[in-house]
Design a protein around this motif. Structure first.
Motif, PDB file in Angstrom:
ATOM      1  N   VAL A  95     109.301 -76.422 -53.208  1.00 15.21           N
ATOM      2  CA  VAL A  95     109.207 -76.865 -51.818  1.00 15.21           C
ATOM      3  C   VAL A  95     110.440 -76.416 -51.037  1.00 15.21           C
ATOM      4  CG1 VAL A  95     107.782 -78.857 -52.415  1.00 15.21           C
ATOM      5  CG2 VAL A  95     110.266 -79.096 -52.369  1.00 15.21           C
ATOM      6  N   ASP A  96     110.316 -76.426 -49.695  1.00 13.40           N
ATOM      7  CA  ASP A  96     111.454 -76.095 -48.857  1.00 13.40           C
ATOM      8  C   ASP A  96     112.306 -77.330 -48.609  1.00 13.40           C
ATOM      9  OD1 ASP A  96     110.172 -77.604 -46.886  1.00 13.40           O
ATOM     10  OD2 ASP A  96     109.397 -75.856 -45.827  1.00 13.40           O
ATOM     11  N   SER A  97     113.303 -77.218 -47.750  1.00 13.66           N
ATOM     12  CA  SER A  97     114.234 -78.326 -47.510  1.00 13.66           C
ATOM     13  C   SER A  97     113.568 -79.537 -46.870  1.00 13.66           C
ATOM     14  CB  SER A  97     115.396 -77.845 -46.625  1.00 13.66           C
ATOM     15  OG  SER A  97     114.894 -77.317 -45.393  1.00 13.66           O
ATOM     16  N   ASP A  98     112.410 -79.318 -46.254  1.00 16.54           N
ATOM     17  CA  ASP A  98     111.669 -80.430 -45.639  1.00 16.54           C
ATOM     18  C   ASP A  98     110.620 -81.023 -46.578  1.00 16.54           C
ATOM     19  OD1 ASP A  98     113.030 -80.200 -43.169  1.00 16.54           O
ATOM     20  OD2 ASP A  98     111.711 -78.551 -42.567  1.00 16.54           O
ATOM     21  N   GLY A  99     110.585 -80.530 -47.815  1.00 17.78           N
ATOM     22  CA  GLY A  99     109.623 -81.045 -48.770  1.00 17.78           C
ATOM     23  C   GLY A  99     108.235 -80.455 -48.623  1.00 17.78           C
ATOM     24  N   LYS A 100     108.112 -79.322 -47.918  1.00 19.52           N
ATOM     25  CA  LYS A 100     106.805 -78.687 -47.739  1.00 19.52           C
ATOM     26  C   LYS A 100     106.590 -77.601 -48.790  1.00 19.52           C
ATOM     27  CE  LYS A 100     106.648 -79.475 -42.736  1.00 19.52           C
ATOM     28  NZ  LYS A 100     106.576 -78.832 -41.400  1.00 19.52           N
ATOM     29  N   PRO A 101     105.403 -77.515 -49.365  1.00 15.15           N
ATOM     30  CA  PRO A 101     105.127 -76.485 -50.383  1.00 15.15           C
ATOM     31  C   PRO A 101     105.365 -75.083 -49.840  1.00 15.15           C
ATOM     32  CG  PRO A 101     103.395 -78.143 -50.361  1.00 15.15           C
ATOM     33  CD  PRO A 101     104.249 -78.406 -49.155  1.00 15.15           C
ATOM     34  N   ARG A 102     105.978 -74.238 -50.671  1.00 15.75           N
ATOM     35  CA  ARG A 102     106.254 -72.864 -50.257  1.00 15.75           C
ATOM     36  C   ARG A 102     105.148 -71.901 -50.682  1.00 15.75           C
ATOM     37  NH1 ARG A 102     112.577 -72.562 -52.063  1.00 15.75           N
ATOM     38  NH2 ARG A 102     111.605 -72.905 -54.108  1.00 15.75           N
ATOM     39  N   TYR A 103     104.095 -72.453 -51.292  1.00 14.33           N
ATOM     40  CA  TYR A 103     103.067 -71.591 -51.880  1.00 14.33           C
ATOM     41  C   TYR A 103     101.736 -71.661 -51.139  1.00 14.33           C
ATOM     42  CZ  TYR A 103     102.398 -76.214 -53.985  1.00 14.33           C
ATOM     43  OH  TYR A 103     102.265 -77.569 -54.170  1.00 14.33           O
ATOM     44  N   GLU A 104     101.737 -72.186 -49.907  1.00 15.85           N
ATOM     45  CA  GLU A 104     100.469 -72.390 -49.201  1.00 15.85           C
ATOM     46  C   GLU A 104      99.696 -71.082 -48.995  1.00 15.85           C
ATOM     47  OE1 GLU A 104      98.499 -74.212 -45.106  1.00 15.85           O
ATOM     48  OE2 GLU A 104     100.630 -74.526 -45.503  1.00 15.85           O
ATOM     49  N   ASP A 105     100.366 -70.041 -48.528  1.00 17.62           N
ATOM     50  CA  ASP A 105      99.661 -68.790 -48.248  1.00 17.62           C
ATOM     51  C   ASP A 105      99.011 -68.216 -49.510  1.00 17.62           C
ATOM     52  OD1 ASP A 105     100.397 -68.971 -45.625  1.00 17.62           O
ATOM     53  OD2 ASP A 105     102.080 -67.573 -45.773  1.00 17.62           O
ATOM     54  N   ALA A 106      99.745 -68.264 -50.615  1.00 19.34           N
ATOM     55  CA  ALA A 106      99.204 -67.734 -51.876  1.00 19.34           C
ATOM     56  C   ALA A 106      98.038 -68.580 -52.378  1.00 19.34           C
ATOM     57  CB  ALA A 106     100.302 -67.672 -52.931  1.00 19.34           C
ATOM     58  N   LEU A 107      98.138 -69.904 -52.209  1.00 23.01           N
ATOM     59  CA  LEU A 107      97.051 -70.795 -52.627  1.00 23.01           C
ATOM     60  C   LEU A 107      95.808 -70.549 -51.786  1.00 23.01           C
ATOM     61  CD1 LEU A 107      96.139 -73.188 -54.415  1.00 23.01           C
ATOM     62  CD2 LEU A 107      96.938 -74.721 -52.587  1.00 23.01           C
ATOM     63  N   LYS A 108      96.003 -70.349 -50.493  1.00 26.34           N
ATOM     64  CA  LYS A 108      94.874 -70.095 -49.586  1.00 26.34           C
ATOM     65  C   LYS A 108      94.067 -68.891 -50.042  1.00 26.34           C
ATOM     66  CE  LYS A 108      93.868 -68.996 -44.739  1.00 26.34           C
ATOM     67  NZ  LYS A 108      94.462 -68.763 -43.397  1.00 26.34           N
ATOM     68  N   VAL A 109      94.747 -67.826 -50.455  1.00 28.13           N
ATOM     69  CA  VAL A 109      94.067 -66.624 -50.922  1.00 28.13           C
ATOM     70  C   VAL A 109      93.405 -66.870 -52.283  1.00 28.13           C
ATOM     71  CG1 VAL A 109      94.380 -64.225 -51.646  1.00 28.13           C
ATOM     72  CG2 VAL A 109      95.611 -65.093 -49.646  1.00 28.13           C
ATOM     73  N   ALA A 110      94.139 -67.540 -53.187  1.00 28.57           N
ATOM     74  CA  ALA A 110      93.647 -67.741 -54.557  1.00 28.57           C
ATOM     75  C   ALA A 110      92.375 -68.587 -54.596  1.00 28.57           C
ATOM     76  CB  ALA A 110      94.731 -68.384 -55.412  1.00 28.57           C
ATOM     77  N   VAL A 111      92.304 -69.647 -53.783  1.00 30.09           N
ATOM     78  CA  VAL A 111      91.131 -70.528 -53.836  1.00 30.09           C
ATOM     79  C   VAL A 111      89.886 -69.853 -53.291  1.00 30.09           C
ATOM     80  CG1 VAL A 111      92.505 -72.647 -53.723  1.00 30.09           C
ATOM     81  CG2 VAL A 111      91.674 -71.617 -51.612  1.00 30.09           C
ATOM     82  N   ARG A 133      99.730 -65.125 -56.699  1.00 36.73           N
ATOM     83  CA  ARG A 133      99.446 -63.756 -56.253  1.00 36.73           C
ATOM     84  C   ARG A 133      99.137 -62.841 -57.447  1.00 36.73           C
ATOM     85  NH1 ARG A 133     103.588 -64.705 -52.273  1.00 36.73           N
ATOM     86  NH2 ARG A 133     105.146 -63.839 -53.700  1.00 36.73           N
ATOM     87  N   PHE A 134      99.876 -63.038 -58.536  1.00 33.80           N
ATOM     88  CA  PHE A 134      99.612 -62.240 -59.730  1.00 33.80           C
ATOM     89  C   PHE A 134      98.199 -62.508 -60.230  1.00 33.80           C
ATOM     90  CE2 PHE A 134      99.549 -61.049 -64.128  1.00 33.80           C
ATOM     91  CZ  PHE A 134     100.429 -59.972 -64.236  1.00 33.80           C
TER      92      PHE A 134
END
Length: 296
Positions: free
Chosen positions: A190-206, A169-170
């Motif tokens: 990642v969260d407790s299920d092993g899923k990335p916690r940064y998906e929303d930020a990556l979606k915007v950045a790419v 985001r920065f």
């Protein structure tokens, strides 16, 4: 004491400069250039529409104002802006072979920085843990490059955790124009299920920048050896526990979790078409980087 520390730092900077500059000159300059030059298109001018022009480049505002069709003309960008997003969280201190993840990250980041400077590009750096520790705006020149390398070697984070979302985001907010950004991290956010916690930020950045993920890892992280009952501590959260590594069930459960993390990452990177490569502390990273550049 301070003079001794300064001298030691300068020696480290000089050592990594000599090694990575040679690699950039001899190995990577061509691959870097062919992989990234010409990928960006910059607005040049507006001119009247001509038969065969791509209608997707129509400038509708000018067309409406002048009551005649006009198109935007773009030209290939000759100069890139390169940003290095460098993970300095405490998990980077782990290493069981020839170097730690932090050491490997430092060398790879330095090679990328030298390659950018050799191609007359601007280069900047963003150091992050679970907060942005330091932001160095992109510039050209050897003195600027050495400043980045000094920070890569000497920066001590004020926090222990990892927040890739905050770093991405920065980047999106700080860099208004499109840049080529390399994320150098173990990606263990990642969260407790092993899923990335940064998906929303990556979606915007790419959608704003050309993002490449260089995932740094140590092979020992991916499985637990059978060494009996051991006391372990999470370097980032500080959580502690006793683990029976003699139990096959425990070892298999951990290996499955790590595989799940990797599968979730790959799905995410494929979803957003994000270039990525894994580099181990035991790897000859030269060949891995060349493979990455050639693949692009």
């Amino acid at each position: 004491m301070e003079n001794t520390q300064t001298t030691d730092l300068l020696k480290k900077v000089r050592k990594i400069e000599i090694r990575t500059r040679a690699l950039s000159h001899q190995v990577f300059a061509g691959e870097y250039h062919s992989a990234y030059k010409g990928r960006g298109m910059a607005f040049s001018e507006v001119r009247e529409y001509q038969y065969g022009d791509d209608v997707r480049n129509m400038d509708w505002n000018v067309t409406a104002r002048l009551r005649s069709p006009y198109v935007k003309v773009f030209e290939e960008e000759r100069e890139l802006t390169v940003m290095l997003l460098i993970d300095v969280s405490r998990s980077g201190l782990f290493g069981t072979d020839t170097m730690t993840k932090r050491d490997l990250t430092a060398e790879v980041a330095a090679v990328l920085a030298f390659s950018a400077i050799l191609n007359n590009d601007k280069v900047g750096a963003l150091f992050f843990s679970d907060r942005v520790e330091e932001f160095i705006p992109p510039k050209k020149g050897r003195s600027h490059l050495l400043h980045i390398i000094r920070e890569i070697i000497s920066l001590r984070p004020t926090s222990n955790g990892t927040d890739l979302s905050g770093a991405l985001r920065f980047l999106t907010n700080a860099m208004k124009k499109k840049c080529t950004a390399f994320v150098l991290s173990d990606m263990l956010d990642v969260d407790s299920d092993g899923k990335p916690r940064y998906e929303d930020a990556l979606k915007v950045a790419v959608n704003r920048h050309d993002i490449s993920i260089l995932k740094v890892y140590d092979p020992r992280e991916r499985e637990i050896p059978d060494v009996g009952l051991v006391h372990v501590k999470d370097s980032e959260s500080g959580d502690e526990a006793w683990v029976d590594t003699g139990s096959r069930k425990v070892r298999d459960s951990y290996s499955r979790w790590f595989r799940t993390v990797g599968e979730n990452e790959n799905r995410l990177f494929n979803k957003y078409r994000t270039d990525n490569i894994d580099i181990a502390t035991s790897d000859a990273y030269v060949s891995r980087l060349m493979l990455f550049f050639n693949r692009k």
